[in-house]
Write a protein that holds these residues in place. Structure first.
Motif, PDB file in Angstrom:
ATOM      1  N   SER A 102       2.132  -5.299 -40.251  1.00  0.00           N
ATOM      2  CA  SER A 102       3.468  -4.717 -40.218  1.00  0.00           C
ATOM      3  C   SER A 102       3.561  -3.384 -40.947  1.00  0.00           C
ATOM      4  O   SER A 102       4.589  -2.709 -40.876  1.00  0.00           O
ATOM      5  N   VAL A 103       2.493  -2.994 -41.636  1.00  0.00           N
ATOM      6  CA  VAL A 103       2.500  -1.745 -42.391  1.00  0.00           C
ATOM      7  C   VAL A 103       1.794  -0.680 -41.573  1.00  0.00           C
ATOM      8  O   VAL A 103       0.654  -0.867 -41.151  1.00  0.00           O
ATOM      9  N   ILE A 104       2.446   0.438 -41.353  1.00  0.00           N
ATOM     10  CA  ILE A 104       1.847   1.499 -40.542  1.00  0.00           C
ATOM     11  C   ILE A 104       0.692   2.142 -41.304  1.00  0.00           C
ATOM     12  O   ILE A 104       0.820   2.516 -42.468  1.00  0.00           O
ATOM     13  N   SER A 105      -0.427   2.287 -40.623  1.00  0.00           N
ATOM     14  CA  SER A 105      -1.605   2.896 -41.230  1.00  0.00           C
ATOM     15  C   SER A 105      -2.084   4.071 -40.386  1.00  0.00           C
ATOM     16  O   SER A 105      -1.922   4.077 -39.173  1.00  0.00           O
ATOM     17  N   ARG A 106      -2.711   5.033 -41.072  1.00  0.00           N
ATOM     18  CA  ARG A 106      -3.340   6.169 -40.385  1.00  0.00           C
ATOM     19  C   ARG A 106      -4.837   5.933 -40.197  1.00  0.00           C
ATOM     20  O   ARG A 106      -5.521   6.766 -39.614  1.00  0.00           O
ATOM     21  N   ARG A 107      -5.336   4.809 -40.707  1.00  0.00           N
ATOM     22  CA  ARG A 107      -6.774   4.529 -40.643  1.00  0.00           C
ATOM     23  C   ARG A 107      -7.136   3.827 -39.346  1.00  0.00           C
ATOM     24  O   ARG A 107      -6.565   2.794 -39.026  1.00  0.00           O
ATOM     25  N   PRO A 108      -8.122   4.344 -38.608  1.00  0.00           N
ATOM     26  CA  PRO A 108      -8.544   3.643 -37.380  1.00  0.00           C
ATOM     27  C   PRO A 108      -8.971   2.197 -37.653  1.00  0.00           C
ATOM     28  O   PRO A 108      -8.728   1.324 -36.813  1.00  0.00           O
ATOM     29  N   GLY A 109      -9.563   1.950 -38.820  1.00  0.00           N
ATOM     30  CA  GLY A 109     -10.050   0.611 -39.125  1.00  0.00           C
ATOM     31  C   GLY A 109      -8.960  -0.430 -39.265  1.00  0.00           C
ATOM     32  O   GLY A 109      -9.238  -1.634 -39.226  1.00  0.00           O
ATOM     33  N   ALA A 110      -7.714   0.014 -39.422  1.00  0.00           N
ATOM     34  CA  ALA A 110      -6.601  -0.934 -39.570  1.00  0.00           C
ATOM     35  C   ALA A 110      -6.133  -1.494 -38.236  1.00  0.00           C
ATOM     36  O   ALA A 110      -5.376  -2.458 -38.205  1.00  0.00           O
ATOM     37  N   TYR A 111      -6.565  -0.911 -37.152  1.00  0.00           N
ATOM     38  CA  TYR A 111      -6.110  -1.292 -35.814  1.00  0.00           C
ATOM     39  C   TYR A 111      -7.127  -2.224 -35.164  1.00  0.00           C
ATOM     40  O   TYR A 111      -8.316  -1.909 -35.091  1.00  0.00           O
ATOM     41  N   GLU A 112      -6.642  -3.347 -34.678  1.00  0.00           N
ATOM     42  CA  GLU A 112      -7.527  -4.378 -34.148  1.00  0.00           C
ATOM     43  C   GLU A 112      -7.862  -4.189 -32.669  1.00  0.00           C
ATOM     44  O   GLU A 112      -8.928  -4.640 -32.225  1.00  0.00           O
ATOM     45  N   TYR A 113      -6.988  -3.589 -31.922  1.00  0.00           N
ATOM     46  CA  TYR A 113      -7.194  -3.490 -30.477  1.00  0.00           C
ATOM     47  C   TYR A 113      -7.065  -2.040 -30.030  1.00  0.00           C
ATOM     48  O   TYR A 113      -6.216  -1.291 -30.526  1.00  0.00           O
ATOM     49  N   TRP A 114      -7.904  -1.677 -29.061  1.00  0.00           N
ATOM     50  CA  TRP A 114      -7.981  -0.305 -28.586  1.00  0.00           C
ATOM     51  C   TRP A 114      -8.018  -0.257 -27.067  1.00  0.00           C
ATOM     52  O   TRP A 114      -8.583  -1.141 -26.417  1.00  0.00           O
ATOM     53  N   GLY A 115      -7.419   0.795 -26.506  1.00  0.00           N
ATOM     54  CA  GLY A 115      -7.555   1.041 -25.081  1.00  0.00           C
ATOM     55  C   GLY A 115      -8.853   1.781 -24.795  1.00  0.00           C
ATOM     56  O   GLY A 115      -9.630   2.092 -25.704  1.00  0.00           O
ATOM     57  N   GLN A 116      -9.053   2.086 -23.536  1.00  0.00           N
ATOM     58  CA  GLN A 116     -10.304   2.730 -23.117  1.00  0.00           C
ATOM     59  C   GLN A 116     -10.254   4.240 -23.278  1.00  0.00           C
ATOM     60  O   GLN A 116     -11.288   4.906 -23.202  1.00  0.00           O
ATOM     61  N   GLY A 117      -9.079   4.787 -23.497  1.00  0.00           N
ATOM     62  CA  GLY A 117      -8.926   6.221 -23.710  1.00  0.00           C
ATOM     63  C   GLY A 117      -8.580   6.968 -22.439  1.00  0.00           C
ATOM     64  O   GLY A 117      -8.906   6.542 -21.331  1.00  0.00           O
ATOM     65  N   THR A 118      -7.897   8.088 -22.611  1.00  0.00           N
ATOM     66  CA  THR A 118      -7.559   8.968 -21.497  1.00  0.00           C
ATOM     67  C   THR A 118      -7.826  10.408 -21.929  1.00  0.00           C
ATOM     68  O   THR A 118      -7.488  10.804 -23.047  1.00  0.00           O
ATOM     69  N   GLN A 119      -8.451  11.172 -21.038  1.00  0.00           N
ATOM     70  CA  GLN A 119      -8.864  12.529 -21.393  1.00  0.00           C
ATOM     71  C   GLN A 119      -7.696  13.494 -21.260  1.00  0.00           C
ATOM     72  O   GLN A 119      -7.000  13.506 -20.247  1.00  0.00           O
ATOM     73  N   VAL A 120      -7.514  14.312 -22.284  1.00  0.00           N
ATOM     74  CA  VAL A 120      -6.552  15.411 -22.261  1.00  0.00           C
ATOM     75  C   VAL A 120      -7.330  16.702 -22.474  1.00  0.00           C
ATOM     76  O   VAL A 120      -8.056  16.841 -23.465  1.00  0.00           O
ATOM     77  N   THR A 121      -7.198  17.621 -21.531  1.00  0.00           N
ATOM     78  CA  THR A 121      -7.882  18.906 -21.632  1.00  0.00           C
ATOM     79  C   THR A 121      -6.846  20.021 -21.538  1.00  0.00           C
ATOM     80  O   THR A 121      -6.069  20.062 -20.576  1.00  0.00           O
ATOM     81  N   VAL A 122      -6.828  20.892 -22.538  1.00  0.00           N
ATOM     82  CA  VAL A 122      -5.873  21.995 -22.577  1.00  0.00           C
ATOM     83  C   VAL A 122      -6.659  23.300 -22.437  1.00  0.00           C
ATOM     84  O   VAL A 122      -7.506  23.615 -23.277  1.00  0.00           O
TER      85      VAL A 122
END
Length: 124
Positions: A102-122
Motif C-alpha cells: 500500500s506504500v508507493i515506492s520508486r524502487r523497481p524491486g518493490a513491484y511484484e508484477y511486470w508487463g512485457q513493455g511497450t516501445q516509445v521512440t521520440v
C-alpha cells in the motif's frame, strides 16, 4: 497473480504526445499501487510515475514532472500514462508494474508484477 499488458507505444516527433495504457487482470486490481518505469538500451530501469490504489496520490520522477500524468480507472482495471511534450531523451521501453503493498515506492524491486513493455521512440 496479476497479468499486465501495456499498449499505446510508438514513434512520435519531439513535442508530441502519446498515451500508454496498462490493462490488468488476475488479483484485485483496485488495491494495487501501480507504477510506470522505463529502460533505455544500456541503462538501468528507472522510475517514471506511480499512483496509489485510490488514485489520490501520485509520484513522478523529476525528469517527467509537469509533462507526464499517471491515472487509473479501477472499473476498467486500467492504468494510464499520458505523455506530453515528449523529448528524444524519453525514448525507452516503458513498463507497467503492480505493487501488492500500500506504500508507493520508486524502487523497481518493490513491484511484484511486470508487463512485457511497450516501445516509445521520440525523434528529433
Amino acid at each position: 497473480q496479476v497479468q499486465l499488458v501495456e499498449s499505446g507505444g510508438g514513434l512520435v516527433q519531439a513535442g508530441g504526445s502519446l498515451r500508454l495504457s496498462c490493462a490488468a487482470s488476475g488479483r484485485t486490481f483496485s488495491r494495487n499501487v501501480m507504477g510506470w518505469f522505463r529502460q533505455a538500451p544500456g541503462t538501468e530501469r528507472e522510475f517514471v510515475a506511480a499512483i496509489s490504489w485510490s488514485g489520490g496520490t501520485t509520484y513522478y520522477s523529476d525528469s517527467v514532472k509537469g509533462r507526464f500524468t499517471i491515472s487509473r480507472d479501477n472499473a476498467k482495471n486500467t492504468v494510464y500514462l499520458q505523455m506530453n511534450s515528449l523529448k528524444p531523451a524519453d525514448t525507452a521501453v516503458y513498463y507497467c508494474a503492480a505493487d501488492l503493498g500500500s506504500v508507493i515506492s520508486r524502487r523497481p524491486g518493490a513491484y511484484e508484477y511486470w508487463g512485457q513493455g511497450t516501445q516509445v521512440t521520440v525523434s528529433s
